[in-house]
Design a protein around this motif. Structure first.
Motif, PDB file in Angstrom:
ATOM      1  N   VAL A   1       0.905  -1.043  -0.064  1.00 15.09           N
ATOM      2  CA  VAL A   1       0.017   0.006   0.066  1.00 15.09           C
ATOM      3  C   VAL A   1       0.926   1.108  -0.064  1.00 15.09           C
ATOM      4  N   HIS A   2       1.970   1.123   1.010  1.00 13.70           N
ATOM      5  CA  HIS A   2       2.763   2.392   0.787  1.00 13.70           C
ATOM      6  C   HIS A   2       4.098   2.277   0.218  1.00 13.70           C
ATOM      7  N   PRO A   3       4.842   3.457  -0.320  1.00 10.12           N
ATOM      8  CA  PRO A   3       5.941   3.139  -0.859  1.00 10.12           C
ATOM      9  C   PRO A   3       7.207   3.089  -0.017  1.00 10.12           C
ATOM     10  N   GLY A   4       8.279   2.770  -0.439  1.00 13.49           N
ATOM     11  CA  GLY A   4       9.472   2.634   0.305  1.00 13.49           C
ATOM     12  C   GLY A   4      10.321   3.920  -0.094  1.00 13.49           C
ATOM     13  N   GLN A   5      11.664   3.742   0.033  1.00 15.27           N
ATOM     14  CA  GLN A   5      12.690   4.735  -0.266  1.00 15.27           C
ATOM     15  C   GLN A   5      12.623   5.263  -1.685  1.00 15.27           C
ATOM     16  N   ALA A   6      12.355   4.394  -2.763  1.00 12.90           N
ATOM     17  CA  ALA A   6      12.420   4.653  -4.046  1.00 12.90           C
ATOM     18  C   ALA A   6      10.984   5.692  -4.137  1.00 12.90           C
ATOM     19  N   GLY A   7       9.793   5.183  -3.664  1.00 14.69           N
ATOM     20  CA  GLY A   7       8.736   5.854  -3.906  1.00 14.69           C
ATOM     21  C   GLY A   7       8.652   7.244  -3.509  1.00 14.69           C
ATOM     22  N   TYR A   8       9.178   7.295  -2.193  1.00 15.83           N
ATOM     23  CA  TYR A   8       9.367   8.611  -1.509  1.00 15.83           C
ATOM     24  C   TYR A   8      10.016   9.482  -2.229  1.00 15.83           C
ATOM     25  N   GLY A   9      11.241   9.093  -2.803  1.00 17.69           N
ATOM     26  CA  GLY A   9      12.074   9.836  -3.547  1.00 17.69           C
ATOM     27  C   GLY A   9      11.222  10.202  -4.882  1.00 17.69           C
ATOM     28  N   LEU A  10      10.235   9.501  -5.314  1.00 16.29           N
ATOM     29  CA  LEU A  10       9.437  10.171  -6.705  1.00 16.29           C
ATOM     30  C   LEU A  10       8.529  10.983  -6.348  1.00 16.29           C
ATOM     31  N   LEU A  11       8.050  10.907  -5.107  1.00 17.92           N
ATOM     32  CA  LEU A  11       6.920  12.009  -4.676  1.00 17.92           C
ATOM     33  C   LEU A  11       7.778  13.250  -4.264  1.00 17.92           C
ATOM     34  N   ALA A  12       9.049  13.032  -3.776  1.00 23.64           N
ATOM     35  CA  ALA A  12       9.718  14.363  -3.416  1.00 23.64           C
ATOM     36  C   ALA A  12      10.157  15.124  -4.641  1.00 23.64           C
ATOM     37  N   TRP A  13      10.364  14.503  -5.470  1.00 25.46           N
ATOM     38  CA  TRP A  13      10.742  14.761  -7.116  1.00 25.46           C
ATOM     39  C   TRP A  13       9.713  15.737  -7.658  1.00 25.46           C
ATOM     40  N   LEU A  14       8.569  15.182  -7.348  1.00 25.64           N
ATOM     41  CA  LEU A  14       7.273  15.765  -8.319  1.00 25.64           C
ATOM     42  C   LEU A  14       7.042  16.902  -7.302  1.00 25.64           C
ATOM     43  N   VAL A  15       7.211  17.075  -5.903  1.00 23.79           N
ATOM     44  CA  VAL A  15       7.105  18.215  -5.277  1.00 23.79           C
ATOM     45  C   VAL A  15       8.099  19.293  -5.683  1.00 23.79           C
ATOM     46  N   LEU A  16       9.166  18.967  -5.499  1.00 19.15           N
ATOM     47  CA  LEU A  16      10.333  19.861  -5.742  1.00 19.15           C
ATOM     48  C   LEU A  16      10.436  20.401  -7.142  1.00 19.15           C
ATOM     49  N   HIS A  17       9.834  19.694  -8.164  1.00 22.43           N
ATOM     50  CA  HIS A  17       9.835  20.261  -9.550  1.00 22.43           C
ATOM     51  C   HIS A  17       8.360  20.802 -10.074  1.00 22.43           C
ATOM     52  N   ASN A  18       7.515  21.128  -8.964  1.00 18.79           N
ATOM     53  CA  ASN A  18       6.251  21.464  -9.360  1.00 18.79           C
ATOM     54  C   ASN A  18       5.799  22.760  -8.581  1.00 18.79           C
ATOM     55  N   GLY A  19       6.689  23.725  -8.463  1.00 19.72           N
ATOM     56  CA  GLY A  19       6.345  25.000  -7.881  1.00 19.72           C
ATOM     57  C   GLY A  19       6.913  25.068  -6.158  1.00 19.72           C
ATOM     58  N   TRP A  20       7.508  24.235  -5.814  1.00 17.22           N
ATOM     59  CA  TRP A  20       7.828  24.273  -4.361  1.00 17.22           C
ATOM     60  C   TRP A  20       8.789  25.427  -4.040  1.00 17.22           C
ATOM     61  N   HIS A  21      10.123  25.606  -4.746  1.00 14.41           N
ATOM     62  CA  HIS A  21      10.667  26.597  -4.378  1.00 14.41           C
ATOM     63  C   HIS A  21      10.214  27.938  -4.546  1.00 14.41           C
ATOM     64  N   ALA A  22       9.424  28.094  -5.842  1.00 15.92           N
ATOM     65  CA  ALA A  22       8.730  29.275  -6.223  1.00 15.92           C
ATOM     66  C   ALA A  22       7.847  29.798  -4.918  1.00 15.92           C
ATOM     67  N   TRP A  23       7.022  28.847  -4.534  1.00  9.47           N
ATOM     68  CA  TRP A  23       6.197  29.090  -3.300  1.00  9.47           C
ATOM     69  C   TRP A  23       6.901  29.543  -1.934  1.00  9.47           C
ATOM     70  N   LEU A  24       8.160  29.036  -1.867  1.00  3.92           N
ATOM     71  CA  LEU A  24       9.007  29.373  -0.674  1.00  3.92           C
ATOM     72  C   LEU A  24       9.771  30.806  -0.971  1.00  3.92           C
ATOM     73  N   GLY A  25       9.611  31.079  -2.297  1.00  9.38           N
ATOM     74  CA  GLY A  25      10.477  32.391  -2.861  1.00  9.38           C
ATOM     75  C   GLY A  25      11.772  32.225  -2.755  1.00  9.38           C
ATOM     76  N   LEU A  26      12.068  30.990  -3.252  1.00  6.68           N
ATOM     77  CA  LEU A  26      13.510  30.785  -3.346  1.00  6.68           C
ATOM     78  C   LEU A  26      13.944  30.315  -4.896  1.00  6.68           C
ATOM     79  N   PRO A  27      15.275  30.386  -5.287  1.00  7.64           N
ATOM     80  CA  PRO A  27      15.660  30.038  -6.295  1.00  7.64           C
ATOM     81  C   PRO A  27      15.631  28.565  -6.756  1.00  7.64           C
ATOM     82  N   GLU A  28      15.226  28.138  -7.767  1.00  2.00           N
ATOM     83  CA  GLU A  28      15.083  26.772  -8.175  1.00  2.00           C
ATOM     84  C   GLU A  28      16.270  25.923  -7.841  1.00  2.00           C
ATOM     85  N   SER A  29      16.195  24.776  -7.271  1.00  5.91           N
ATOM     86  CA  SER A  29      17.141  24.237  -6.854  1.00  5.91           C
ATOM     87  C   SER A  29      17.929  23.220  -8.200  1.00  5.91           C
ATOM     88  N   THR A  30      18.924  22.910  -8.072  1.00  2.07           N
ATOM     89  CA  THR A  30      19.599  22.386  -9.066  1.00  2.07           C
ATOM     90  C   THR A  30      19.779  20.724  -8.954  1.00  2.07           C
TER      91      THR A  30
END
Length: 193
Positions: free
Chosen positions: A164-193
């Motif tokens: 039902v729940h992901p492991g390390q790889a799945g959480y990595g995918l969720l984090a990637w989606l968050v980081l590449h869909n407006g996270w830094h802009a929402w915080l007023g930060l430059p995009e991470s590389t």
């Protein structure tokens, strides 16, 4: 800055052997000049009805009167399992976002990923409803269901754990989606590389 993260067990990283979940991975890739207090406030199996009833009292204890207070809402599929209608789910999220806006709390919403024990079309419909609520309020929304719906690594990672729940790889995918869909802009930060 103080960031409260409310949601179900995915916010807590259930199933992640490293204990980071997507929240920890996102914060590890978020560089700020000043320290950020991050408070994950997860309740396993939480529906939007329960989240709507508790978020304000729990976040008020962590937000500061003179802080830049922010709210991240990690949504899951519990509404479907509990038989909550899509209309009620929409209303619950809308109420949270409207109360937060009235209190000048900036919000960021992460949608529900696919789950093998929940009807895929129902999750897609729920995610679309959440997306629409956020779009109407100009709140950033991260669509996780559609990108992960047929993602082999996501499904393999979930299957390798409790099913039902992901492991390390799945959480990595969720984090990637968050980081590449407006996270830094929402915080007023430059995009991470």
């Amino acid at each position: 800055m103080r960031v409260c993260v409310v949601g179900d067990e995915l916010v807590a990283g259930l199933g992640d052997a490293r204990g980071l979940g997507w929240v920890g991975r996102v914060m590890a890739r978020t560089t700020t000049e000043n320290p950020v207090l991050v408070a994950p406030l997860a309740v396993p199996g939480e529906s939007t009805s329960a989240l709507s009833a508790r978020w304000e009292s729990e976040t008020q204890r962590r937000f500061g009167a003179h802080s830049d207070n922010r709210l991240v809402i990690g949504l899951g599929s519990q509404d479907i399992l509990d038989g909550v209608s899509v209309a009620r789910s929409r209303l619950n999220l809308a109420n949270v976002l409207d109360v937060a806006a009235a209190s000048r709390i900036s919000c960021f919403v992460v949608g529900p990923p696919p789950r093998p024990d929940v009807d895929d079309d129902a999750v897609a419909a729920l995610s679309q409803a959440f997306s629409d609520v956020c779009r109407r309020r100009h709140v950033p929304y991260v669509e996780t269901h559609e990108p992960l719906r047929t993602h082999e690594q996501w499904h393999a990672d979930v299957a390798a754990g409790d099913g039902v729940h992901p492991g390390q790889a799945g959480y990595g995918l969720l984090a990637w989606l968050v980081l590449h869909n407006g996270w830094h802009a929402w915080l007023g930060l430059p995009e991470s590389t």
